[in-house]
Design a protein around this motif. Structure first.
Motif, PDB file in Angstrom:
ATOM      1  N   LYS A 446       0.859  -1.188   0.000  1.00  0.00           N
ATOM      2  CA  LYS A 446       0.000   0.000   0.000  1.00  0.00           C
ATOM      3  C   LYS A 446       0.897   1.241   0.000  1.00  0.00           C
ATOM      4  CE  LYS A 446      -3.769  -2.318   2.456  1.00  0.00           C
ATOM      5  NZ  LYS A 446      -4.664  -2.394   1.309  1.00  0.00           N
ATOM      6  N   ASP A 448       0.196   4.303  -0.276  1.00  0.00           N
ATOM      7  CA  ASP A 448      -0.276   5.462   0.486  1.00  0.00           C
ATOM      8  C   ASP A 448       0.139   5.396   1.958  1.00  0.00           C
ATOM      9  OD1 ASP A 448      -1.971   3.238   0.663  1.00  0.00           O
ATOM     10  OD2 ASP A 448      -3.638   4.450   1.399  1.00  0.00           O
ATOM     11  N   ARG A 450       3.079   4.208   2.938  1.00  0.00           N
ATOM     12  CA  ARG A 450       4.533   4.467   2.916  1.00  0.00           C
ATOM     13  C   ARG A 450       5.240   3.657   4.025  1.00  0.00           C
ATOM     14  NH1 ARG A 450       5.667  10.745   2.828  1.00  0.00           N
ATOM     15  NH2 ARG A 450       7.755   9.909   2.388  1.00  0.00           N
TER      16      ARG A 450
END
Length: 459
Positions: A446, A448, A450
């Motif tokens: 994922k 987003d 990070r």
């Protein structure tokens, strides 16, 4: 206070919920020393016992009366007589014992009948039942000493006791028994409580006593027990959990107990109960306010627990653990520490999880997902309950996951984390670019979030 209280009460109440669920419907035998009543702590003890009863715990209460009997004897100008660590009960002492027992029974029943508003007993409804449930036999003559009316438990009539507690009543056992010929015998609370716990195959036997528990210093140096018992202070640590095998070795090493403060006094009964099939035996101090509640509803308790094996186990998960895993990781999913996992996912992958369980409650977990084509594996969802953090459970789970990964034949272990990078670096992990991830794992990364990717080689 209105602003602070919800922030302390609500998390605490939620933290004890697993213990409430685990103990509902279980049978506890509680051995109450007469010293607690003499110390003026009966009211608070009864309140705690009534609260446990309201939570669905079936309770059998066995009470003692050592100090009350001593008081009766002194009032009649009589001296107590002991031998082999037992009271010699002549006819006068037997009368005094019956008077003391009758008085205590009245006080205990009265305490359970209180229902004043704005007290813990408000709205409580506890029926206390007692009867001739105990059959006794005489101690007889030992080494030339006639113990007269001092007896030992021959049998606990478990069926009527079980019927009573199954209907929601609390059964009270006094330290008296009767022979088949109708003779009365003075018994010890410890003998009655232990025999009742074995006869009922109770889930717990709890001795509420004048001692703090079993001192670690005595466990480590039993040959110095007498000296350590004489000089003990509140700085001496208590051994919170003692395996049955260790308890048996300790009792065999210690001198025969002559008084309740001797280490072997309660421990010998704990060993007998544990060998007789009682799952947990606790020795706790009545001087600690709320000791009964803390011992039953917190992770570490306040006294010593004797078990047939260590309660805390590190093991691979089973389908029965799915609910416990979900309950453990849910708060961390809500605050964003962990990626949310559905129940279906956990049920599908449950064999890949390792858990730490203590007394039926899961306090830690982690999953191991292998990528054999890339020679690596991922440790995911490493979680330790906030109630036990800082005790090394996370490291224990990590070591078990590493062992499982090596058994799979992979050469490295990796984790994804957003908040605990330094914890992993201290344990041999090194950060790498997400591009390092196996292709199968990279597809589910994922971007987003990070998440940091850290890798540890497995030697």
């Amino acid at each position: 206070m209105d602003l602070v209280f919800p922030h302390t009460f609500v998390p605490w109440f939620r933290s004890v919920a697993p213990h409430i669920h685990a103990h509902r419907g279980k049978t506890f035998v509680v051995g109450l020393s007469g010293e607690l009543i003499a110390a003026g702590k009966l009211e608070s003890f009864v309140q705690d016992l009534a609260l446990m009863h309201a939570m669905g715990i079936k309770i059998v209460l066995a009470h003692g009366f050592r100090p009350q009997l001593e008081e009766q004897l002194r009032a009649k100008g009589q001296e107590s007589k002991f031998s082999h660590g037992m009271r010699i009960t002549d006819s006068v002492a037997l009368d005094c014992a019956q008077e003391a027992a009758g008085q205590l029974r009245y006080e205990i029943e009265a305490a359970f009948s209180l229902g004043l508003p704005n007290t813990p007993m408000a709205g409580a409804s506890v029926s206390v039942i007692s009867g001739n449930f105990v059959t006794a036999r005489p101690v007889g003559i030992v080494d030339g000493v006639d113990f007269m009316h001092t007896g030992l438990v021959r049998k606990i009539d478990a069926m009527p006791v079980r019927r009573a507690i199954d209907t929601g009543a609390m059964v009270m056992l006094s330290p008296f028994g009767f022979s088949h010929t109708g003779e009365a015998f003075n018994l010890s609370m410890e003998d009655v409580a232990t025999s009742a716990a074995i006869a009922l195959q109770a889930d717990k036997l709890i001795f509420v006593t004048e001692v703090r528990g079993i001192l670690q210093s005595v466990v480590q140096a039993p040959d110095k027990a007498v000296e350590l018992e004489a000089t003990q202070n509140n700085d001496d640590e208590i051994d919170q959990e003692l395996a049955l095998a260790d308890a048996k070795r300790l009792v065999a090493t210690l001198p025969n107990p002559m008084q309740p403060t001797d280490t072997a006094f309660y421990l010998q009964h704990a060993v007998k109960a544990s060998e007789g099939g009682v799952e947990r035996v606790h020795i706790i101090p009545f001087k600690v306010d709320g000791a009964l509640l803390m011992e039953v509803f917190t992770h570490d308790g306040v006294g010593t627990m004797i078990v047939d094996e260590k309660l805390e186990s590190l093991r691979e998960a089973t389908p029965d653990d799915v609910g416990g895993i979900l309950q453990l990781i849910e708060p961390f999913e809500q605050d964003g520490t962990l990626v949310k996992r559905s129940r279906t996912e956990i049920e599908r992958d449950v064999s890949q999880y390792t858990v730490i369980e203590h007394d039926g409650v899961i306090f830690g977990c982690a999953a191991l997902h292998a990528y054999p084509e890339s020679g690596t594996a991922e440790m995911a969802a490493l979680t330790v309950s906030p109630n036990v953090q800082g005790q090394g459970d996370g490291e224990r789970i990590l070591k078990r996951i590493e062992q499982r990964a090596r058994a799979m034949g992979v050469s490295s272990l990796f984790v994804l984390t957003t908040r605990t990078m330094h914890w992993f670096i201290k344990r041999g992990f090194a950060p790498v670019d997400p591009a390092w991830l196996p292709e199968a794992r990279k597809r589910h990364y994922k971007w987003d979030r990070r998440s940091q990717v850290l890798v540890k080689p497995l030697k």
